[in-house]
Design a protein around this motif. Structure first.
Motif, PDB file in Angstrom:
ATOM      1  N   PHE A   7       0.830  -1.202   0.000  1.00 21.91           N
ATOM      2  CA  PHE A   7       0.000   0.000   0.000  1.00 21.91           C
ATOM      3  C   PHE A   7       0.861   1.247   0.000  1.00 21.91           C
ATOM      4  O   PHE A   7       2.066   1.191   0.229  1.00 21.91           O
ATOM      5  N   GLY A   8       0.221   2.375  -0.254  1.00 21.96           N
ATOM      6  CA  GLY A   8       0.892   3.674  -0.297  1.00 21.96           C
ATOM      7  C   GLY A   8       0.146   4.591  -1.253  1.00 21.96           C
ATOM      8  O   GLY A   8      -0.900   4.227  -1.797  1.00 21.96           O
ATOM      9  N   ASN A   9       0.696   5.750  -1.461  1.00 14.87           N
ATOM     10  CA  ASN A   9       0.061   6.767  -2.297  1.00 14.87           C
ATOM     11  C   ASN A   9       0.082   6.338  -3.769  1.00 14.87           C
ATOM     12  O   ASN A   9       0.820   5.416  -4.156  1.00 14.87           O
ATOM     13  N   ALA A  10      -0.712   7.030  -4.578  1.00 16.97           N
ATOM     14  CA  ALA A  10      -0.840   6.731  -6.012  1.00 16.97           C
ATOM     15  C   ALA A  10       0.498   6.891  -6.728  1.00 16.97           C
ATOM     16  O   ALA A  10       1.290   7.772  -6.403  1.00 16.97           O
ATOM     17  N   GLY A  11       0.709   6.019  -7.703  1.00 16.00           N
ATOM     18  CA  GLY A  11       1.844   6.168  -8.602  1.00 16.00           C
ATOM     19  C   GLY A  11       3.208   5.866  -8.017  1.00 16.00           C
ATOM     20  O   GLY A  11       4.214   6.203  -8.623  1.00 16.00           O
ATOM     21  N   GLY A  12       3.274   5.215  -6.862  1.00 12.56           N
ATOM     22  CA  GLY A  12       4.562   4.992  -6.220  1.00 12.56           C
ATOM     23  C   GLY A  12       5.320   3.769  -6.693  1.00 12.56           C
ATOM     24  O   GLY A  12       6.415   3.502  -6.215  1.00 12.56           O
ATOM     25  N   GLY A  13       4.760   2.997  -7.595  1.00  9.72           N
ATOM     26  CA  GLY A  13       5.428   1.786  -8.051  1.00  9.72           C
ATOM     27  C   GLY A  13       4.995   0.550  -7.284  1.00  9.72           C
ATOM     28  O   GLY A  13       5.658  -0.492  -7.344  1.00  9.72           O
ATOM     29  N   LEU A 131      -4.888  14.159  -1.204  1.00  7.81           N
ATOM     30  CA  LEU A 131      -5.745  13.640  -0.133  1.00  7.81           C
ATOM     31  C   LEU A 131      -5.035  12.554   0.671  1.00  7.81           C
ATOM     32  O   LEU A 131      -5.065  12.556   1.901  1.00  7.81           O
ATOM     33  N   CYS A 132      -4.412  11.636  -0.025  1.00 11.13           N
ATOM     34  CA  CYS A 132      -3.700  10.555   0.651  1.00 11.13           C
ATOM     35  C   CYS A 132      -2.554  11.123   1.483  1.00 11.13           C
ATOM     36  O   CYS A 132      -2.363  10.732   2.637  1.00 11.13           O
ATOM     37  N   HIS A 133      -1.810  12.064   0.906  1.00  7.31           N
ATOM     38  CA  HIS A 133      -0.659  12.621   1.612  1.00  7.31           C
ATOM     39  C   HIS A 133      -1.070  13.268   2.940  1.00  7.31           C
ATOM     40  O   HIS A 133      -0.398  13.080   3.953  1.00  7.31           O
ATOM     41  N   TYR A 140      -0.926   5.769   7.894  1.00  2.00           N
ATOM     42  CA  TYR A 140      -0.100   4.657   7.427  1.00  2.00           C
ATOM     43  C   TYR A 140       1.200   4.592   8.227  1.00  2.00           C
ATOM     44  O   TYR A 140       1.643   3.512   8.614  1.00  2.00           O
ATOM     45  N   ARG A 141       1.825   5.745   8.433  1.00  2.00           N
ATOM     46  CA  ARG A 141       3.087   5.762   9.183  1.00  2.00           C
ATOM     47  C   ARG A 141       2.881   5.269  10.612  1.00  2.00           C
ATOM     48  O   ARG A 141       3.727   4.542  11.144  1.00  2.00           O
ATOM     49  N   HIS A 155       8.892  -0.491   5.453  1.00  2.00           N
ATOM     50  CA  HIS A 155       8.526   0.908   5.185  1.00  2.00           C
ATOM     51  C   HIS A 155       9.565   1.444   4.211  1.00  2.00           C
ATOM     52  O   HIS A 155      10.682   1.786   4.598  1.00  2.00           O
ATOM     53  N   LEU A 156       9.196   1.475   2.935  1.00  2.00           N
ATOM     54  CA  LEU A 156      10.124   1.818   1.859  1.00  2.00           C
ATOM     55  C   LEU A 156       9.956   3.284   1.481  1.00  2.00           C
ATOM     56  O   LEU A 156       8.878   3.695   1.050  1.00  2.00           O
ATOM     57  N   THR A 157      11.026   4.062   1.649  1.00  2.00           N
ATOM     58  CA  THR A 157      10.919   5.511   1.470  1.00  2.00           C
ATOM     59  C   THR A 157      11.693   6.039   0.266  1.00  2.00           C
ATOM     60  O   THR A 157      11.791   7.254   0.095  1.00  2.00           O
TER      61      THR A 157
END
Length: 176
Positions: A7-13, A131-133, A140-141, A155-157
């Motif tokens: 999971f994570g924000n849009a477009g992150g791979g 919105l997600c950010h 999530y964090r 947790h991949l940053t």
């Protein structure tokens, strides 16, 4: 690693990462976009999505990539034994959404239903980024911090951390 929520924000791979992880682990991959949307981009009825999601969660093994809804996401996080949170800088997510738009003009993005409306989906992704950010990223964090004691948490940053994660899994699987 038998039940993995990515999971994570849009477009992150996330989808690319999920496909690579599925190839390495041989776990079945379920992109939520393929469950939540029909070919052409129409959304399935929410109850139908929830039933399909519940069916996935009842299985012994899975990699589930995507969001779905707040309630189903948190249910999935609870059932997963491994959480993979892609938390890149917002500007990186924005660039990757733009890159997907440009590439999507020529070929449907992998993991998307056929004939998905690339332009409107991209405009929606740009809205979701903010919105997600502001709303989900802090939650999530906190989730990954809270779950670190009871689950495998990744947790991949950065893109390099994503590559290192896949490389580590490949070594674990004897495929490096």
């Amino acid at each position: 690693m038998k039940r993995v929520a990515i999971f994570g924000n849009a477009g992150g791979g996330k989808s690319t990462l999920a496909r690579r992880l599925a190839d390495l682990t041989r776990l079945p991959l379920y992109p939520l976009d393929m469950i939540q949307f029909r070919p052409g981009g129409g959304q399935v009825p929410h109850e139908e999505y929830l039933k399909a999601h519940a069916d996935l969660l009842s299985r012994d093994e899975w990699i589930i990539d995507g969001f779905g809804s707040v309630a189903s996401a948190w249910e999935r996080f609870e059932k997963a034994d491994t959480l993979v949170y892609v938390d890149l800088p917002l500007v990186t997510h924005h660039w990757l959404v733009t890159k997907r738009l440009l590439k999507g003009l020529f070929v449907t993005p992998e993991g998307w239903p056929e004939n998905s409306p690339i332009w409107s989906s991209t405009m929606n992704s740009y809205k979701v980024l903010w919105l997600c950010h502001y709303r989900l990223t802090p939650r999530y964090r906190q989730l990954v911090a809270d779950m670190a004691e009871s689950k495998q948490v990744h947790h991949l940053t950065s893109r390099s951390e994503m590559t290192a994660f896949i490389d580590a899994v490949a070594r674990e699987q004897g495929q490096a």
